[in-house]
Design an enzyme around this catalytic site. Structure first.
Site, PDB file in Angstrom:
ATOM      1  N   LEU A 509      38.915  40.098  37.240  1.00 46.48           N
ATOM      2  CA  LEU A 509      38.978  41.558  37.322  1.00 46.48           C
ATOM      3  C   LEU A 509      40.340  42.044  37.801  1.00 46.48           C
ATOM      4  CD1 LEU A 509      35.492  42.305  38.928  1.00 46.48           C
ATOM      5  CD2 LEU A 509      36.133  42.575  36.531  1.00 46.48           C
ATOM      6  N   GLY A 510      41.009  41.268  38.636  1.00 45.78           N
ATOM      7  CA  GLY A 510      42.304  41.690  39.169  1.00 45.78           C
ATOM      8  C   GLY A 510      42.747  40.767  40.284  1.00 45.78           C
ATOM      9  N   GLY A 513      47.637  40.604  46.945  1.00 44.27           N
ATOM     10  CA  GLY A 513      48.617  39.730  47.560  1.00 44.27           C
ATOM     11  C   GLY A 513      48.054  38.393  47.986  1.00 44.27           C
ATOM     12  N   PHE A 514      46.755  38.351  48.351  1.00 45.62           N
ATOM     13  CA  PHE A 514      46.196  37.127  48.901  1.00 45.62           C
ATOM     14  C   PHE A 514      44.935  36.660  48.193  1.00 45.62           C
ATOM     15  CE2 PHE A 514      47.991  39.709  52.424  1.00 45.62           C
ATOM     16  CZ  PHE A 514      49.156  38.979  52.594  1.00 45.62           C
ATOM     17  N   VAL A 517      40.139  38.372  42.135  1.00 44.67           N
ATOM     18  CA  VAL A 517      38.786  38.927  42.082  1.00 44.67           C
ATOM     19  C   VAL A 517      38.195  38.637  40.704  1.00 44.67           C
ATOM     20  CG1 VAL A 517      37.344  40.978  42.347  1.00 44.67           C
ATOM     21  CG2 VAL A 517      39.444  40.747  43.693  1.00 44.67           C
ATOM     22  N   ASP A 628      44.823  50.451  55.158  1.00 44.17           N
ATOM     23  CA  ASP A 628      45.306  50.210  53.800  1.00 44.17           C
ATOM     24  C   ASP A 628      44.550  51.062  52.790  1.00 44.17           C
ATOM     25  OD1 ASP A 628      46.996  49.087  51.917  1.00 44.17           O
ATOM     26  OD2 ASP A 628      45.766  47.304  51.618  1.00 44.17           O
TER      27      ASP A 628
END
Length: 836
Positions: A509-510, A513-514, A517, A628
């Protein structure tokens, strides 16, 4: 008098021939009307208006021109029929095609929806292949659109069914509703590209029947290829895309495949002698052709009618024995010994099931090329999620190892074009595979220096030990959390691997940075989103631990729901609810997606986000600062309701604590408040600032990190601020919301957004006041100077505008009393870090 009549008649005949259009092209700014035809150069195909069956409606379509039966192969306005004979197809000067219901209509019923060439450089042409193409350029060699990319119910030789990797376009067939209605019907025929690609027929979204997985080795003909010398099937999987297509070897043969309204795929040729189409292949036509006839973990044998077509795979038995004996096998099969939930490492073996159409590869993964059967088996044995494997010759490129994780669906006896399937069974069902043989296959040494091997193993062991120690520490904290909050379950790694096709790229899905998904589906059918921590990420591990410990305690309709986590071997994963519309930014900043969000919907999303933040700050068991907040961390469910996600950077404030400090500053530039970005100082008001930015993005449809005035170097905040001061605030509103705008409500939200991004922390409202302002008609204070960037303090450094600044630049800021009086934080060097 007679001669005058003859001249007039000749002129009329010439006019009719000219207007009836026997040419094969439509030039820029030309058009054809109902009654006119475009005919391919060789006369094989015609394009024009027609009425199907007994219908009186008119459609623009393509059909065979030189056979006795009108056979339509493509329709433009499938769901938008024309009443009467006033339809007109126009070639646009800027390289496009438009279909109108009449000459005075302003809105087209259909369009090629392209814009490629300059005025007057395009031409539309009907080819003898049946492909209607739009070409541009001086030589007319560049194809910018073609009907072959947008099939109706028919595939013709040369047409591709599959997926373009360059454009993302999927080309597939959809049935007509009936013989009299070419509208999009219930059945679709498309390529599913995951693992070993396969062609599926769907009824709606449910698999109806399935072709065999990708046939890499073509030494054995297709079942219908008794006359295969006149055509050739091709499978392509390269950087351009993944496709199936058919090529005709004899150009005199007319051939097509069509999905009829009942869901049957028929491959046909035209019999000139009989004057009709003859089918040489049709599917589904027998019980085993239908998807999952015998349920999971079973095999269907079409050659057996009595006593039963269905049989369980080795090591399995009927799930519902009574139904099975009544010849209802739809429930499928389960492991014989139910108590043996895992047969991993218990002396298990593999049983060969010969000559079958391999199971649905949606639950399969490629392990690699250049492997042997023995190595493929060894890899399957090492993975507890692996339930079966097969080896396939990849078209001369080597042997591929295909493994199934989880249930095996739709296995069929298939003497032609078949492979052997090796099913994992426990020790009691094993065919007596010698354990020594397995050990040899795993240990087979490449005879190099023994000391190098030992050193390498030692290095890997130390690395794994260190990783496990870090994971163990995280596990202790998380399991302590689940002791307090037992509703948070742990998932085993095999379950998550099976749910995501072993983290197949097609389920991705995407990424942030860490973490990556993935979309997954649990055995009970529940869809999930799996956030998989990137390997060897110490910072990601800290965020993972933080997110589990925090979100386990949170329950709110505007916060994403955490179903559980997985910590096993070197994997750390969070299991969330799956939200089909993904993130807000994908809608907001996409030209097409933005039109879905009218003002009413946007305002509802704004209020939902505000309520979610208020819960974090005030109504949850702890006062949580997200740190965030941004549009990409706002997910949307099926009804476009917002849910705040990604708590990896969140911080908890004590009951009497007003703010906190951190030397580890991370987030996304533009959304961070100035006091946090520069000094590491965070509070509820830093989340308020981020919310204000999101609110302004929602209203304008513009991203925060863009310059919107080259002369003044204004970013979104200062751009809106300048228009507000000039009393021209409505000029900033996203133009896609025209017609749905509530001007008074929009102006109120702009004012609230500017209040939230004020430079002075004390002047910003808290979230309780913000929610109140959004939901009532209370008078609002006038906004003051907005915060970073755009103020005198934070314009000191152009480095900040680029996302980072140095220690020296930070000292220059601190040297300005107007910038530093209200803060006592340390001087730090900060750089942009887009977290997960």
């Amino acid at each position: 008098m007679e001669s005058a009549k003859l001249v007039l008649l000749s002129l009329l005949l010439f006019w009719h021939q000219t207007c009836s259009g026997s040419h094969d092209t439509i030039a820029a700014n030309e058009s054809i009307s109902d009654g006119s035809l475009v005919i391919s150069r060789g006369g094989r195909f015609a394009l024009g208006f027609f009425s199907p069956g007994s219908s009186s409606y008119r459609y623009l379509g393509i059909w065979y021109h030189d056979i006795g039966e009108q056979t339509v192969v493509w329709v433009a306005n499938r769901n938008d029929p024309i009443t009467g004979t006033s339809g007109i197809l126009t070639g646009h000067g800027y390289c496009n095609l438009f279909l109108y219901s009449n000459s005075s209509s302003k809105l087209p019923l259909w369009s090629a929806n392209v814009s490629a060439g300059s005025n007057g450089t395009c031409v539309a042409q009907l080819l003898d292949s049946g492909n209607f193409v739009l070409k541009e350029g001086a030589s007319k060699r560049i194809t910018v659109w073609q009907s072959f990319d947008y099939p109706s119910d028919t595939v013709l030789p040369g047409m591709k069914i599959g997926l373009s990797r360059r454009t993302g376009l999927s080309s597939f067939l959809t049935s007509w509703r009936s013989e009299d209605d070419p509208g999009i019907g219930n059945f679709s025929y498309k390529l599913k590209p995951s693992a070993s690609p396969q062609l599926f027929m769907y009824q709606g979204t449910i698999p109806y029947c399935r072709g065999a997985p990708w046939q890499w080795e073509r030494s054995v003909p297709w079942p219908w290829e008794s006359n295969h010398d006149f055509f050739n099937d091709t499978f392509d999987n390269n950087e351009d895309g993944i496709y199936y297509s058919t090529a005709i070897m004899d150009s005199s043969v007319y051939m097509r495949a069509v999905v009829d309204p009942s869901g049957i795929l028929k491959s046909m040729t035209w019999d000139e002698g009989d004057g009709r189409w003859k089918a040489f292949y049709a599917s589904p036509k027998q019980k085993c052709d239908f998807y999952g006839t015998c349920g999971p973990n079973s095999k269907c044998d079409p050659s057996i009618v009595f006593p039963y077509e269905c049989a369980c795979l080795p090591g399995y038995e009927p799930r519902f024995p009574k139904k099975w004996h009544l010849r209802d096998g739809s429930g499928g099969c389960v492991r014989k010994r139910a108590e043996a939930t895992s047969i991993c490492g218990e002396g298990e073996g593999f049983v060969r099931v010969e000559k079958v159409k391999l199971p649905d590869t949606s639950a399969a993964v490629w392990v690699g090329l250049g492997t042997s059967k023995l190595n493929c088996e060894g890899e399957c044995r090492k993975n507890c999620a692996c339930s079966a494997y097969a080896t396939i010759d990849i078209g001369g490129k080597g042997i591929g190892c295909l493994q199934w994780h989880g249930a095996m669906m739709d296995t069929v006896d298939f003497p032609l074009r078949a492979y052997d399937l090796y099913v994992r069974v426990d020790a009691l069902d094993s065919s007596g595979f010698v354990e020594f043989k397995l050990k040899i296959s795993i240990i087979v040494p490449s005879v190099v220096s023994v000391w190098i091997v030992i050193a390498l193993l030692a290095y890997l062991w130390l690395r794994k030990w260190k990783k496990r120690r870090e994971t163990s520490e995280a596990t202790k904290d998380i399991k302590h959390s689940t002791t307090i909050y037992p509703e948070l379950p742990f998932f085993n790694l095999g379950t998550i691997q099976a749910a995501t096709n072993n983290f197949s790229p097609t389920t991705k899905l995407g990424q942030g940075g860490f973490a990556l998904v993935y979309k997954g589906r649990l055995p009970n059918g529940q869809e999930i989103a799996v956030k998989r921590l990137s390997a060897n990420s110490r910072q990601g591990l800290e965020q993972f631990r933080n997110e589990v410990l925090l979100i386990a305690k949170l329950q709110h309709r505007n916060l994403v729901k955490l179903h559980g986590c997985c910590i096993e071997e070197e994997e750390q994963m969070l299991i969330y609810e799956y939200l089909p519309n993904r993130s807000l930014d994908l809608f907001l900043f996409d030209r097409k997606g933005g039109t879905v969000l009218d003002w009413t919907r946007r305002f509802s999303i704004i209020v939902g986000i505000a309520r979610g933040i208020l819960y974090l700050h005030q109504d949850s068991r702890f006062r949580i600062i997200h740190r965030d907040l941004k549009t990409s961390n706002i997910l949307l469910d099926g009804e476009l309701n917002p849910k705040i996600s990604d708590f990896g950077m969140a911080m908890i404030l004590e009951a009497d604590q007003v703010h906190g400090k951190t030397a580890s500053i991370g987030g996304t530039y533009g959304y961070m408040s100035p006091e946090y970005a520069v000094f590491g100082k965070f509070s509820e008001k830093s989340d308020v600032f981020s919310f204000g930015v999101i609110l302004l993005e929602m209203i304008t449809g513009k991203k925060i990190n863009r310059v919107y005035s080259e002369d003044d170097n204004l970013n979104l905040i200062t751009y809106v601020w300048e228009r507000w001061k000039e009393e021209k605030a409505l000029e900033v509103v996203d133009s896609s919301m025209e017609g749905s705008l509530n001007a008074q409500e929009v102006l109120k939200c702009i004012q609230i957004g500017l209040l939230c991004v004020e430079e002075d922390v004390q002047d910003r409202p808290n979230m309780s006041m913000t929610v109140l302002m959004l939901n009532t008609a209370m008078p609002l204070p006038r906004p003051k100077q907005p915060g970073f960037p755009g103020t005198s303090c934070f314009n000191k450094s152009r480095g900040a505008a680029e996302g980072s600044f140095s220690v020296n630049e930070g000292q220059e800021w601190f040297g300005n009393p107007a910038c530093s009086d209200s803060f006592d934080g340390p001087i730090i060097a900060w750089s942009h870090s887009a977290a997960g």
